[in-house]
Design an enzyme around this catalytic site. Sequence first.
Site, PDB file in Angstrom:
ATOM      1  N   ASN A 110     -12.282  -3.005   0.977  1.00 26.59           N
ATOM      2  CA  ASN A 110     -11.181  -3.278   1.903  1.00 26.59           C
ATOM      3  C   ASN A 110     -11.770  -3.544   3.284  1.00 26.59           C
ATOM      4  O   ASN A 110     -12.404  -4.560   3.502  1.00 26.59           O
ATOM      5  CB  ASN A 110     -10.193  -2.096   1.887  1.00 26.59           C
ATOM      6  CG  ASN A 110      -9.086  -2.251   2.903  1.00 26.59           C
ATOM      7  OD1 ASN A 110      -8.510  -3.325   3.023  1.00 26.59           O
ATOM      8  ND2 ASN A 110      -8.804  -1.214   3.652  1.00 26.59           N
ATOM      9  N   GLU A 111     -11.604  -2.595   4.206  1.00 30.47           N
ATOM     10  CA  GLU A 111     -12.163  -2.795   5.547  1.00 30.47           C
ATOM     11  C   GLU A 111     -13.536  -2.148   5.612  1.00 30.47           C
ATOM     12  O   GLU A 111     -13.694  -1.062   6.162  1.00 30.47           O
ATOM     13  CB  GLU A 111     -11.236  -2.171   6.589  1.00 30.47           C
ATOM     14  CG  GLU A 111      -9.995  -2.989   6.812  1.00 30.47           C
ATOM     15  CD  GLU A 111      -9.104  -2.436   7.904  1.00 30.47           C
ATOM     16  OE1 GLU A 111      -9.327  -1.296   8.361  1.00 30.47           O
ATOM     17  OE2 GLU A 111      -8.173  -3.150   8.300  1.00 30.47           O
ATOM     18  N   GLU A 116       0.859  -1.184   0.000  1.00 26.32           N
ATOM     19  CA  GLU A 116       0.000   0.000   0.000  1.00 26.32           C
ATOM     20  C   GLU A 116       0.896   1.234   0.000  1.00 26.32           C
ATOM     21  O   GLU A 116       1.970   1.237   0.614  1.00 26.32           O
ATOM     22  CB  GLU A 116      -0.884   0.004   1.247  1.00 26.32           C
ATOM     23  CG  GLU A 116      -1.675   1.305   1.378  1.00 26.32           C
ATOM     24  CD  GLU A 116      -2.804   1.243   2.388  1.00 26.32           C
ATOM     25  OE1 GLU A 116      -2.712   0.451   3.340  1.00 26.32           O
ATOM     26  OE2 GLU A 116      -3.781   1.993   2.218  1.00 26.32           O
ATOM     27  N   CYS A 161      -6.500   1.181   2.871  1.00 25.72           N
ATOM     28  CA  CYS A 161      -7.387   2.339   2.895  1.00 25.72           C
ATOM     29  C   CYS A 161      -7.244   3.216   1.651  1.00 25.72           C
ATOM     30  O   CYS A 161      -8.182   3.945   1.321  1.00 25.72           O
ATOM     31  CB  CYS A 161      -7.134   3.156   4.151  1.00 25.72           C
ATOM     32  SG  CYS A 161      -7.622   2.286   5.635  1.00 25.72           S
TER      33      CYS A 161
HETATM   34  O1  AHR Z   1      -2.061  -1.387   6.723  1.00 25.90           O
HETATM   35  C1  AHR Z   1      -2.481  -0.143   7.164  1.00 25.90           C
HETATM   36  C2  AHR Z   1      -3.982   0.007   7.115  1.00 25.90           C
HETATM   37  O2  AHR Z   1      -4.570  -0.831   8.036  1.00 25.90           O
HETATM   38  C3  AHR Z   1      -4.652  -0.366   5.832  1.00 25.90           C
HETATM   39  O3  AHR Z   1      -4.668   0.650   4.923  1.00 25.90           O
HETATM   40  C4  AHR Z   1      -6.038  -0.670   6.253  1.00 25.90           C
HETATM   41  O4  AHR Z   1      -6.649  -1.651   5.449  1.00 25.90           O
HETATM   42  C5  AHR Z   1      -5.911  -1.078   7.694  1.00 25.90           C
HETATM   43  O5  AHR Z   1      -6.724  -0.333   8.508  1.00 25.90           O
END
Ligand code: AHR
Length: 656
Positions: A375-376, A47, A243
């Site tokens: 994602n989350e 990321e 994120c």
């Molecule tokens: O890995 C850091 C962050 O952790 C990522 O962007 C997210 O998916 C999680 O909250």
Amino acid sequence: MGLLKYIASLTLVASVAIGNAQTHVFDVKTNKLGTEIPQTMYGIFFEDINYGADGGLYGELIKNRSFEFPQNLMGWMSFGDVKLQDDGPFERCPHYVRLSVCKEASKWTGLQNEGYFGIGYLKGADYRFSVWARVPNGGTAQFKAQLIDPSTMGERQQYLGETTITVNSKEWKKYECTIKCADLVEKGSFRILLDHSSSPVDLEHISLFPKDTYKGDDNGLRKDLAEALEQLHPGVFRFPGGCVVEGAELESRYQWKNSVGPVENRPLNENRWLHSFDNRLFPDYFQSYGLGFYEYFRLSEEIGAEPLPVLSVGLACQYQSKNHQPVDQLQPYIDDALDLIEFANGDPAQNKWAKVRADMGHPAPFNLKYIAIGNEQWGPEFPVRLKPFVEQIRAKYPNIQIIGSAGPDSEGEKYDYLWPEMRKLKVDLVDEHFYRNEAWFRQAGNRYDNYSRKGPKVFAGEYACHIDGKKWNQFQAALFEAAFMTNLERNADIVRMATYAPLFAHVEGWQWRPDAIWFNNTQKFNTCSYYVQQLYATNKGTHVLPLTMKGKPVAGNADQDGLFASAVYDKNQQMVIVKVVNTSDKEQSFLLQQQGKPLDLGKVEVTTLRADHPEAENSLDNPTRIVPVSAVKSYKMGDDLAIPANTFMVLKFHRK
Ligand code: AHR
């Protein structure tokens, strides 16, 4: 063949004094091949956080090369007569600068770029400078491109290398040359200096790369960082977030279509990590998209990992925003997913996105097999949006595996709600995330032993041990990760992939720690967590072997003295590989009872990862303080094995 005939019992140090500790008997059924371990089992998750992409893995050294940051000269110090223009040759990056000689003949005109926390230059290295330029009013323009050490002390001149560029066309053209650097500088900068006799000149997309990028690509990756990824031997590569996929608002979500095609025309995106923490605020954190989806697919191929792109489901980061795409207006988002599959796998003669891939230099398909949507995410707003994605992807591409999400937590309300929803939607895998403390990791050794084997499989997509109150990469965190991974390995029938997170962090630009690899502008070091990942990936084996103690998995339970263990068979090397983690403060002894063909005890490869202190860590100054140590050992039947306190050990036995 009688069972007892082939019971082997071994000891690391035959006469070791183990005090009152009992010998733990591990039963390994080497005659009973379990689940086949998938190629994807241990992977990486990338990321653009902590300046992981721009300023990190992406080789570009110039910040704001296209003058598209909201403050157009951010990262640049301009002097003399420099004017910003906005009708440049690249539609999605319209800004550029016009440099003219000052009215006062003795004054200089130019620009100086600060890079990302400075520019790291290596002694003797070649740098590829390129720029789009024209002389708007005709005539001839001349300027110097200089590698600068702004902090120069004493007699040394400021520039470490320079070249002169002459421009005499009224049409926009790309100019390119190589500049050699005379010295090592950690925090250099880059300067454009207009000659006093020059005609006005327009400059756009001012770029500087080390020539020696990973695999030598022009739009390439920083070599030491990309090689560190290759050396992890990842089976799967999840990108581009996290994120950043969601965006702080939908507008700043990662949009893959903006990240492909000529780099000069990839629009800037705000990095959502810019706004996350006021105590780690980086107002200049943007995404150039220079490291885009084409580059991610290429990297997957180069490091031998299955690509696993993640796309927005139409929900901006739910921690920060209620900016959701209405369900009845999701089609453009779904099209992004369908078009991505074509970009990766389609026929360039039939599909415009496949043609983009071919035009970029990769006519052959990338053979994409997985796609993650969201994602989350959590709450009913997620499944209601995921549903039409699943329906349309399944209808057109039945062989693509779809990955849903169990939300941001390893258990609790959001997780409990989402798992049944993911089952209803029949996604292939569910992405689980757990950034948890040592207490959680200590008791999570059986997490997957009793998971339902019906329905979706598990992708442990983000995890790391965050030691309470001390969120950094100390050894102890890595040890708990190693312990936890015995559980992943034992349950490879349900856990099909796992990726530690995050991967990279710039020592000056981090927002989140711990991380697997830290770097500054010229150096990097691997953390203990990195080595744990590497030891698992390079000793993944091909099949799970049942390993128990008194009939139970060795998972750090109350009567197991902090021991965790798992075993695999490697069909190709004909080896039995046993991983043992001792999380206790005492040395522990164990004995392997194996049922199956005899093993060669005369040549056992033993690798250990341990530290002199639980809080010990690697660093830029001491990058190899804690590294795996390997030796070939010889044992006799009946020897006990000893594993020191707080140690991760991998033992590899050849078949006789
Ligand atoms: O890995 C850091 C962050 O952790 C990522 O962007 C997210 O998916 C999680 O909250």
